[in-house]
Design a protein around this motif. Structure first.
Motif, PDB file in Angstrom:
ATOM      1  N   THR A 188      -1.445  -8.147   4.377  1.00 30.49           N
ATOM      2  CA  THR A 188      -2.704  -8.290   3.625  1.00 30.49           C
ATOM      3  C   THR A 188      -3.862  -8.078   4.574  1.00 30.49           C
ATOM      4  N   ALA A 239      -1.759  -1.933  -2.819  1.00 27.29           N
ATOM      5  CA  ALA A 239      -2.907  -2.138  -3.701  1.00 27.29           C
ATOM      6  C   ALA A 239      -4.195  -2.246  -2.889  1.00 27.29           C
ATOM      7  N   MET A 265      -0.127  -4.813 -10.233  1.00 24.37           N
ATOM      8  CA  MET A 265       0.840  -4.338  -9.247  1.00 24.37           C
ATOM      9  C   MET A 265       2.248  -4.301  -9.846  1.00 24.37           C
ATOM     10  N   SER A 276      -3.674   0.692  -7.418  1.00 20.85           N
ATOM     11  CA  SER A 276      -2.342   0.299  -6.947  1.00 20.85           C
ATOM     12  C   SER A 276      -1.372   1.465  -7.102  1.00 20.85           C
ATOM     13  N   TYR A 278      -4.778  -8.223 -15.362  1.00 18.14           N
ATOM     14  CA  TYR A 278      -5.382  -8.557 -14.069  1.00 18.14           C
ATOM     15  C   TYR A 278      -5.272 -10.044 -13.744  1.00 18.14           C
ATOM     16  N   PHE A 336      -9.815  -1.808  -8.927  1.00 19.00           N
ATOM     17  CA  PHE A 336      -8.496  -2.027  -8.335  1.00 19.00           C
ATOM     18  C   PHE A 336      -7.691  -0.729  -8.381  1.00 19.00           C
ATOM     19  N   ALA A 364       2.515  -1.180 -11.765  1.00 18.82           N
ATOM     20  CA  ALA A 364       2.756  -0.004 -10.918  1.00 18.82           C
ATOM     21  C   ALA A 364       4.234   0.072 -10.537  1.00 18.82           C
ATOM     22  N   VAL A 384       4.802  -1.924  -3.422  1.00 12.88           N
ATOM     23  CA  VAL A 384       3.563  -1.510  -4.083  1.00 12.88           C
ATOM     24  C   VAL A 384       2.411  -1.697  -3.105  1.00 12.88           C
ATOM     25  N   GLN A 414      -1.850   3.063 -10.632  1.00 13.08           N
ATOM     26  CA  GLN A 414      -2.681   2.372 -11.616  1.00 13.08           C
ATOM     27  C   GLN A 414      -4.122   2.322 -11.099  1.00 13.08           C
TER      28      GLN A 414
END
Ligand code: ADP
Length: 940
Positions: free
Chosen positions: A420, A491, A444, A477, A465, A475, A447, A489, A454
């Motif tokens: 992250t 994002a 996510m 993803s 969301y 956003f 996706a 995934v 996405q």
């Protein structure tokens, strides 16, 4: 090979009945204990195998012993260990016929005699072995090899002897598998090492042409004689062909797309998916079941970058070794092919970039970043580092504020946060390895589910969301996919509305594809590592379990091995008796280091009523493993209550099954935190449980045999002592009766009856004497042993028998060379043994026969042979001749009285003295019984 599965257990069960009375003829426990000690002590499987064969061979006193492992294909036996160094048993044996094949085929021990009808055994014939025993080696319900003992002389094997060899074979199974897996892993590691090395080299070359040629050569080094690579241009026409190991003329013969047009059409229409394995197409038109490579076999990879149009084909021909490739050999080629595709793609991008000055800077950066990521990956296989790099760059390039990378769980149902950047609210997003994010939720998840990018311009308008990035307004993803499988995934979030456009989507998709290659590569490597670790854990756990025969110690070790192998905090082993309403606690183990675990564990011997514990009941009924988590809302009220009371988070129940008999249940407990077991961990636990069950079964059989043995000795001792006195009384009264019958003495009829009575009483008396002698010999050792003149003793015995030989008009001859060495042992016992052989020869020879007693010495051993020309013993009765109470009833011998204990006594005595007994016999021609004893060599 599946048809062999688990028949060995049946065999072990059968043995219990057939082996009952002869167990004390040798020391099976001592042998097994030695084997156990050896297994427990050695770290090197191969060395241990040889040592165990040594122990077994010495005990069995056979000339040679060999252990063959069934190779991966199941079509060849490879020699894994021999009894002595330098034994010349064949390295490879085709198990199509003969003794070893019979053992493999029947899944149970086979003696050489048993294959006579099918043409005997070539190996034995060539080496001159007269007797042999082959026993299949099992592991985890499968035959993995054969253990065979060979001898140059005819000798009998009793059922319990065969049983012990079978048990030892059972122990060897784990070793043999571990050894072969270690070898496989080593070659797998080597493949990966080579692959990494190649990728690194290919990537550091600046010239694309050179890189591609290098890549083709690297593919060749992965085990192929011929490799060709065709690269297509933008229109799909062949642009260039690279080849190694293929001559110009040969190459000209290749079809345009390197594969025949019909096949190529099938690739494009998707009709060839059935031949798709590990990223490559394997088309085997003739002999699909054969393991050998056929001339019309076709193996090729189609190079694609965007999962769309093919940009090239890599074709492989003529594998080294001549075998069709195994799946694990295809994997590295697939990875290499993917790298080649990206190499070509990069080159194209550079070309395109140079056409537009604007895009140049950006694309050069992209290229250099990808290059860096690739290099990073191939040097370290450090996926975190590569992912951080990727993420960092994605943020810079798109101007996003926050980025998150999640990886798919093994079962594909959840996502685990991996990297992250930026601020994430973990109260709203409390997911980790133990608690994955469900794939059904969020953008996510969408996706991952759809496999499509996405783009959400305004997060508030999207009902999926989840506001775990508090400031996010828009956003983006994308899934990280490889061969149709979503591996994770990626994002990005921005605090601005509508922050991302189509160009960002394409960019992130491109990035995602590179990241997926890296992930896949690392994941496959991790699996190899995981496999190695699992193997090691299982191997050491099995070793620990099987290194004792004592049941309680074994149970304790099983509990400990399971706790450590699954990295849990404790384990409980329950006993189960069919149709019982309770289970009893047999062993409990708590990991010492797990100080923070607070689970309440039962006491050993405590019983638990099965109905109070529904999960346990289900496991017992269904006989399959089960995981129970207190955090799982679907578990039963009773189970939850039990777990909460005992402060347990997760338990895994493993039935201990052999064949289809449930011996108990092992429960591995995690009391420190919630725990989710991966399918891999569960199958590891199952393997361990089945191994534990087999070991437990063996130890149970052994305690039963021990019990029986004790009981039997006790009975014989008691019976013979208690019968002796009444028998003496009977004999006394017979004489009294004879005396008092009438004043003129008994009538002829009465005389006949009395004689019958006397004979029966005498037979009973000698039976009791023989039994008692045998018991005495077995229970006492080396008391009153001296060094004595063996030749003198035999001379005395022969003279003692002269009168009874003369009664039957036999010629009794004695041959004794002068100056024979002495023997150390019990004079009484050896005298009895010699006397038994001489009196048997006299008994079992029709009147007027010839009996020769021959002594000789080979320097270290003294040899006695008693040769007669009597009734002889037929082949089918010979095998049991040394068994107690066995009498070979041949024509003409009905009238001869005996107890069937004499030869068994001879064998016991001689073996106690470190010698060996043998015999040869021909029905109607005569027999030779003999033995050797170690000589006492005078010190000079
Ligand atoms: P027994 O008391 O019956 O003689 P042994 O244990 O001495 O018992 O021998 C077992 C059997 O082996 C005998 O019953 C007989 O059938 C066979 N046997 C032993 N010695 C000879 C021999 N020299 N020739 C033929 N058969 C023999």
């Amino acid at each position: 090979m599946l048809r062999f599965a688990r028949r060995h257990v049946e065999h072990a069960k059968g043995k219990r009945h057939s082996g009952k009375m002869q167990m004390s003829d040798f020391e099976p426990l001592a042998v097994l204990e030695q084997v156990n000690a050896q297994l427990a002590a050695s770290k090197d499987a191969r060395v241990a195998l040889c040592q165990v064969l040594g122990i077994l061979g010495d005990w069995f006193s056979c000339a040679q012993a060999g252990l063959w492992r069934l190779d991966k294909t199941g079509h060849m036996l490879q020699l894994a260990a021999t009894m002595h160094e330098g034994d010349d048993l064949p390295e490879h044996v085709l198990p199509s016929q003969g003794l070893l094949a019979a053992a493999l085929d029947r899944g149970e021990p086979v003696m050489l005699d048993a294959v006579k009808a099918e043409g005997g055994d070539a190996l034995c014939r060539e080496a001159g072995f007269v007797q042999a025993l082959a026993v299949p080696v099992w592991w985890h319900g499968r035959v993995v090899g054969v253990l065979a003992l060979f001898d140059y002389s005819e000798r009998a094997c009793s059922a319990p002897e065969v049983g012990v060899v079978g048990l030892v074979a059972g122990y060897l199974g784990a070793m043999l598998s571990a050894d072969s897996l270690t070898e496989e892993l080593a070659s797998e590691r080597e493949r990966w090492r080579r692959l990494q090395h190649t990728i690194r080299r290919v990537l550091t070359l600046t010239d694309v042409e050179e890189s591609l040629q290098e890549a083709v050569e690297a593919t060749q080094a992965l085990g192929w004689h011929k490799v060709a690579l065709a690269i297509f241009d933008g229109e799909g026409a062949i642009e260039r062909v690279y080849a190694v190991g293929i001559s110009e003329e040969e190459l000209a013969e290749y079809p345009t797309y390197l594969v025949p047009a019909a096949i190529w059409a099938q690739v494009n229409s998707g009709a060839l998916e059935w031949a798709y394995r590990q990223g490559l197409y394997c088309v085997w038109p003739s002999e699909p079941d054969s393991l050998r490579w056929q001339p019309d076999d076709l193996v090729f990879a189609v190079l694609r970058v965007r999962g769309e149009k093919a940009i090239g084909v890599l074709r492989l021909d003529a594998p080294m070794g001549g075998l069709r490739p195994a799946p694990e050999a295809l994997r590295p080629i697939d990875i290499l092919a993917t790298q080649i595709a990206y190499l070509v793609e990069n080159a194209r991008l550079v070309q395109q970039a140079s056409q537009s000055a604007d895009m140049l800077a950006q694309q050069v950066e992209e290229l250099s970043m990808m290059h860096r990521a690739d290099r990073e990956l191939s040097t370290h296989l450090d996926v975190d580092r590569v992912m951080s790099l990727t993420m960092d760059w994605a943020l810079r390039r798109t101007g996003a504020d926050t980025g998150l990378l999640m990886l798919t769980t093994e079962d594909g149902r959840g996502l685990i946060p991996s990297v992250t950047m930026g601020y994430i609210d973990y109260d709203i997003f409390p997911y980790d390895v133990q608690h994955p994010f469900p794939i059904e939720q969020g953008i996510m998840g969408r996706a991952a589910r759809t496999g499509k990018a996405q783009l959400v311009r305004n997060v508030r308008a999207d009902r999926d969301y989840i506001p775990f990035i508090p400031a996010a307004r828009s956003f983006l993803s994308v899934p990280l996919s490889m061969r149709g499988e979503v591996l994770g995934v990626l994002a990005l979030a921005s605090a601005q509305l509508d922050a991302f456009d189509e160009a960002d989507v394409h960019f992130l998709e491109r990035l995602g594809r590179r990241a997926a290659v890296a992930l896949d590569n690392a994941r496959l490597f991790r699996r190899v590592e995981q496999m190695a670790n699992d193997m090691a854990t299982l191997y050491f756990a099995t070793q620990a379990i099987t290194s004792t025969l004592e049941r309680d110690a074994m149970l304790q070790r099983i509990a400990e091995a399971m706790t450590t192998a699954l990295e849990c905090s404790s384990a409980i082993i329950f006993d189960y008796q069919p149709a019982a309403v309770d289970v009893q606690v047999l062993a409990v183990y708590r990991l010492e280091e797990a100080v923070e675990s607070r689970e309440v564990l039962p006491e050993v011997q405590e019983t638990i009523p099965i109905p109070t514990f529904p999960a346990l009941q289900t496991v017992i009924e269904q006989q399959s493993p089960m995981v129970l988590r207190v955090a799982d809302p679907s578990i039963s009220q009773l189970d939850r209550q039990y777990m909460l009371e005992d402060r347990i988070h997760t338990m895994i129940f493993l039935p201990l099954l052999t064949q289809d008999e449930l011996l108990g249940v092992a429960v591995v407990v995690e009391g420190r935190h919630d725990r989710v077991f991966s399918p891999n961990e569960i199958s590891k636990a199952e393997t361990l449980a089945s191994q534990a069950a087999v070991a437990l079964r063996q130890s149970m059989l052994y305690s039963e045999v021990l019990e029986l043995e004790k009981l039997k000795s006790e009975m014989i001792r008691m019976a013979s002592h208690d019968l002796r006195n009444p028998l003496n009384n009977i004999m006394g009264y017979i004489e009294l009766l004879a005396y008092s019958l009438s004043p003129d003495g008994p009538t002829p009829d009465q005389e006949q009856y009395l004689d019958n009575l006397r004979r029966s009483a005498q037979t009973m008396g000698s039976l009791l004497e023989d039994l008692l002698t045998l018991e005495r010999i077995e229970s006492q050792r080396e008391e009153g042993w001296t060094t004595f003149d063996f030749a003198g003793l035999v001379t005395e015995v022969v003279e003692e028998h002269r009168s009874s030989a003369e009664l039957k008009q036999h010629a009794l001859r004695f041959f004794c060379p002068p100056g024979l060495p002495s023997v150390h042992g019990s004079v009484i016992q050896i005298r009895q043994a010699v006397a038994n052989l001489v009196s048997n020869a006299i008994k079992y020879t029709p009147d007027g026969g010839e009996i020769r007693v021959v002594l000789s010495c080979d320097g270290e051993r003294l040899m006695l042979e008693v040769i007669d020309n009597g009734y002889g013993i037929s082949k089918e009765r010979q095998a049991r001749i040394f068994e107690r109470f066995y009498r070979a009833k041949e024509p003409g011998t009905d009238h001869i009285s005996g107890t069937g204990l004499g030869l068994s006594l001879v064998k016991t005595v001689i073996e106690r003295h470190g010698g060996q007994v043998w015999f040869t016999s021909e029905l109607g021609e005569g027999s030779t019984f003999g033995f050797w004893l170690p000589a006492v060599l005078s010190e000079e």
